[in-house]
Motif scaffolding. Sequence first.
Motif, PDB file in Angstrom:
ATOM      1  N   TYR A 241      46.750  56.631   2.849  1.00 38.31           N
ATOM      2  CA  TYR A 241      48.200  56.634   3.088  1.00 38.31           C
ATOM      3  C   TYR A 241      48.603  55.376   3.855  1.00 38.31           C
ATOM      4  O   TYR A 241      49.589  54.709   3.507  1.00 38.31           O
ATOM      5  CB  TYR A 241      48.587  57.886   3.871  1.00 38.31           C
ATOM      6  CG  TYR A 241      50.074  57.981   4.169  1.00 38.31           C
ATOM      7  CD1 TYR A 241      50.943  58.609   3.284  1.00 38.31           C
ATOM      8  CD2 TYR A 241      50.598  57.452   5.353  1.00 38.31           C
ATOM      9  CE1 TYR A 241      52.304  58.698   3.558  1.00 38.31           C
ATOM     10  CE2 TYR A 241      51.951  57.523   5.641  1.00 38.31           C
ATOM     11  CZ  TYR A 241      52.798  58.160   4.736  1.00 38.31           C
ATOM     12  OH  TYR A 241      54.149  58.238   5.010  1.00 38.31           O
ATOM     13  N   GLN A 244      48.385  52.410   1.525  1.00 38.64           N
ATOM     14  CA  GLN A 244      49.466  52.407   0.551  1.00 38.64           C
ATOM     15  C   GLN A 244      50.782  51.947   1.181  1.00 38.64           C
ATOM     16  O   GLN A 244      51.543  51.171   0.588  1.00 38.64           O
ATOM     17  CB  GLN A 244      49.641  53.801  -0.060  1.00 38.64           C
ATOM     18  CG  GLN A 244      50.735  53.921  -1.101  1.00 38.64           C
ATOM     19  CD  GLN A 244      50.512  52.993  -2.295  1.00 38.64           C
ATOM     20  OE1 GLN A 244      49.380  52.796  -2.723  1.00 38.64           O
ATOM     21  NE2 GLN A 244      51.583  52.428  -2.810  1.00 38.64           N
ATOM     22  N   LYS A 245      51.044  52.441   2.401  1.00 38.75           N
ATOM     23  CA  LYS A 245      52.272  52.046   3.086  1.00 38.75           C
ATOM     24  C   LYS A 245      52.277  50.553   3.408  1.00 38.75           C
ATOM     25  O   LYS A 245      53.322  49.891   3.353  1.00 38.75           O
ATOM     26  CB  LYS A 245      52.446  52.864   4.369  1.00 38.75           C
ATOM     27  CG  LYS A 245      52.858  54.304   4.119  1.00 38.75           C
ATOM     28  CD  LYS A 245      54.196  54.372   3.427  1.00 38.75           C
ATOM     29  CE  LYS A 245      54.660  55.791   3.165  1.00 38.75           C
ATOM     30  NZ  LYS A 245      55.969  55.827   2.476  1.00 38.75           N
ATOM     31  N   GLU A 248      53.214  48.773   0.308  1.00 39.60           N
ATOM     32  CA  GLU A 248      54.646  48.899   0.033  1.00 39.60           C
ATOM     33  C   GLU A 248      55.465  47.912   0.853  1.00 39.60           C
ATOM     34  O   GLU A 248      56.575  47.523   0.461  1.00 39.60           O
ATOM     35  CB  GLU A 248      55.099  50.335   0.322  1.00 39.60           C
ATOM     36  CG  GLU A 248      54.577  51.358  -0.680  1.00 39.60           C
ATOM     37  CD  GLU A 248      54.955  52.778  -0.309  1.00 39.60           C
ATOM     38  OE1 GLU A 248      55.724  52.945   0.673  1.00 39.60           O
ATOM     39  OE2 GLU A 248      54.484  53.717  -0.973  1.00 39.60           O
ATOM     40  N   GLN A 249      54.908  47.507   1.997  1.00 32.46           N
ATOM     41  CA  GLN A 249      55.562  46.526   2.851  1.00 32.46           C
ATOM     42  C   GLN A 249      55.161  45.097   2.480  1.00 32.46           C
ATOM     43  O   GLN A 249      55.573  44.134   3.127  1.00 32.46           O
ATOM     44  CB  GLN A 249      55.202  46.783   4.321  1.00 32.46           C
ATOM     45  CG  GLN A 249      55.662  48.124   4.854  1.00 32.46           C
ATOM     46  CD  GLN A 249      55.124  48.404   6.253  1.00 32.46           C
ATOM     47  OE1 GLN A 249      54.635  47.507   6.942  1.00 32.46           O
ATOM     48  NE2 GLN A 249      55.210  49.658   6.675  1.00 32.46           N
ATOM     49  N   LEU A 264      51.414  54.751  11.293  1.00 31.65           N
ATOM     50  CA  LEU A 264      51.331  55.216   9.911  1.00 31.65           C
ATOM     51  C   LEU A 264      50.347  56.383   9.783  1.00 31.65           C
ATOM     52  O   LEU A 264      50.549  57.309   8.994  1.00 31.65           O
ATOM     53  CB  LEU A 264      50.901  54.064   8.986  1.00 31.65           C
ATOM     54  CG  LEU A 264      51.945  52.976   8.764  1.00 31.65           C
ATOM     55  CD1 LEU A 264      51.344  51.803   8.002  1.00 31.65           C
ATOM     56  CD2 LEU A 264      53.152  53.547   8.013  1.00 31.65           C
ATOM     57  N   GLU A 267      52.046  59.401  10.889  1.00 34.97           N
ATOM     58  CA  GLU A 267      53.017  59.769   9.854  1.00 34.97           C
ATOM     59  C   GLU A 267      52.307  60.536   8.734  1.00 34.97           C
ATOM     60  O   GLU A 267      52.834  61.537   8.222  1.00 34.97           O
ATOM     61  CB  GLU A 267      53.658  58.494   9.292  1.00 34.97           C
ATOM     62  CG  GLU A 267      54.770  58.753   8.286  1.00 34.97           C
ATOM     63  CD  GLU A 267      55.394  57.445   7.813  1.00 34.97           C
ATOM     64  OE1 GLU A 267      55.419  57.212   6.590  1.00 34.97           O
ATOM     65  OE2 GLU A 267      55.855  56.665   8.683  1.00 34.97           O
ATOM     66  N   ALA A 268      51.113  60.088   8.387  1.00 35.21           N
ATOM     67  CA  ALA A 268      50.322  60.787   7.352  1.00 35.21           C
ATOM     68  C   ALA A 268      49.978  62.203   7.814  1.00 35.21           C
ATOM     69  O   ALA A 268      50.039  63.157   7.029  1.00 35.21           O
ATOM     70  CB  ALA A 268      49.053  59.995   7.060  1.00 35.21           C
ATOM     71  N   LYS A 271      52.924  64.553   7.468  1.00 39.44           N
ATOM     72  CA  LYS A 271      53.276  64.890   6.091  1.00 39.44           C
ATOM     73  C   LYS A 271      52.330  65.908   5.458  1.00 39.44           C
ATOM     74  O   LYS A 271      52.609  66.413   4.365  1.00 39.44           O
ATOM     75  CB  LYS A 271      53.302  63.616   5.240  1.00 39.44           C
ATOM     76  CG  LYS A 271      54.498  62.715   5.513  1.00 39.44           C
ATOM     77  CD  LYS A 271      54.472  61.482   4.622  1.00 39.44           C
ATOM     78  CE  LYS A 271      55.723  60.649   4.848  1.00 39.44           C
ATOM     79  NZ  LYS A 271      56.950  61.332   4.374  1.00 39.44           N
TER      80      LYS A 271
END
Length: 275
Positions: A241, A244-245, A248-249, A264, A267-268, A271
Motif C-alpha cells: 500500500y 502504491q501510494k 501515485e505521487q 502511509l 493509513e493502510a 483501511k
Amino acid sequence: MKAFGRLLDVQNRLRKECPWDRKQTFESLRPNTIEEVFELADALMAQDRKEIRIELGDVMEHVVFYAMLGEECGAFDMADVCNKEAEKLMFRHPFIDWTGWEGDPKAKAVGSKSTDNSDKPTTAADVEMTWEQIKQKEKDGNKTVLGGVPRSLPSLIKAYRIQDKARNVGFDWKDKSDVWAKVREEMGELEDELRKEDKERSTEELGDFLFSVINAARLYHLNPDNALEKTNRKFIRRFNYVEQKAKEQGRELKDLTLGEMDELWNEAKRKEPKK
C-alpha cells in the motif's frame, strides 16, 4: 472409489505416453512435491476452498506417482501404501473398537478394544500423548523420541515439533505461565551478548530466545508458524500500500522520508477491515 480409480488410470497412461512423466524418478519428483505441498499450505492459510481442492489434487497426484514408481521397482504399490496407513492408524488408536469392522482383515488384527474405559482418552491432547507412546513402542532400540522429526523441516516448525514430541513423553512445564520467566531470561542473555557485539554468541542466544517464544506459543495452543505467516502477509499488504501510494505521487519509496512512510503505513492499517 471410482474417481480415485480414474486418477490411477490417468497417471498410468501418462507414465507410458508422456515424455516428461516417463523420465521421472523418486529423486527428480522430490522438488516438485515440496513445491506442491507449500502451494497447498498457502491455500490453507488463505482459507481458499477452491484452491485447497485444486492443491489437494496436485499433492494426491504425487502420492499416486510415487506409488507407481514403487510398483515398477517391485517395492510397493498404491494398495500397499493405503493398507499400511490404515493398519498404522488402527494400531495407534487402540481405544477404538475395531472388532468386526469391515476394514482389511489384516488391519483389524492390530486394533483391539480397550477393556478399561479409564484408559480411553477423552481429549485431543490425551490422544496425542497416546499416539506418541505407541509410536515409541513401534521403534527399535536405536530410535529416539526426537529421531522422527524430519531434518529438512523449516526451523520454526521443527522447533515446535521437537517441543511437542518432548511434551508427549512428559517433558514439559507444569504450569504454562512459568515459561515467561524463561522467555525473559533468554531475552536478557541475548541483550547481553548483543551489547558485547559477539556475533557467534549472539546468534546462539537468538536461537535460544526464539525457541523459548515458540515454546510459549505451544503452551498457549497457538501455532507460531501460522502466526508468523499471518504477520508476513499483513506486512506485505501494508508495505505494498505504501509503495502504491508513493507511485501515485510519482515518487520512489527511497524518496519518501521515514515519517511519510509511517503516515502511509498507518493509513493502510486504518483501511483494513475491523475484526
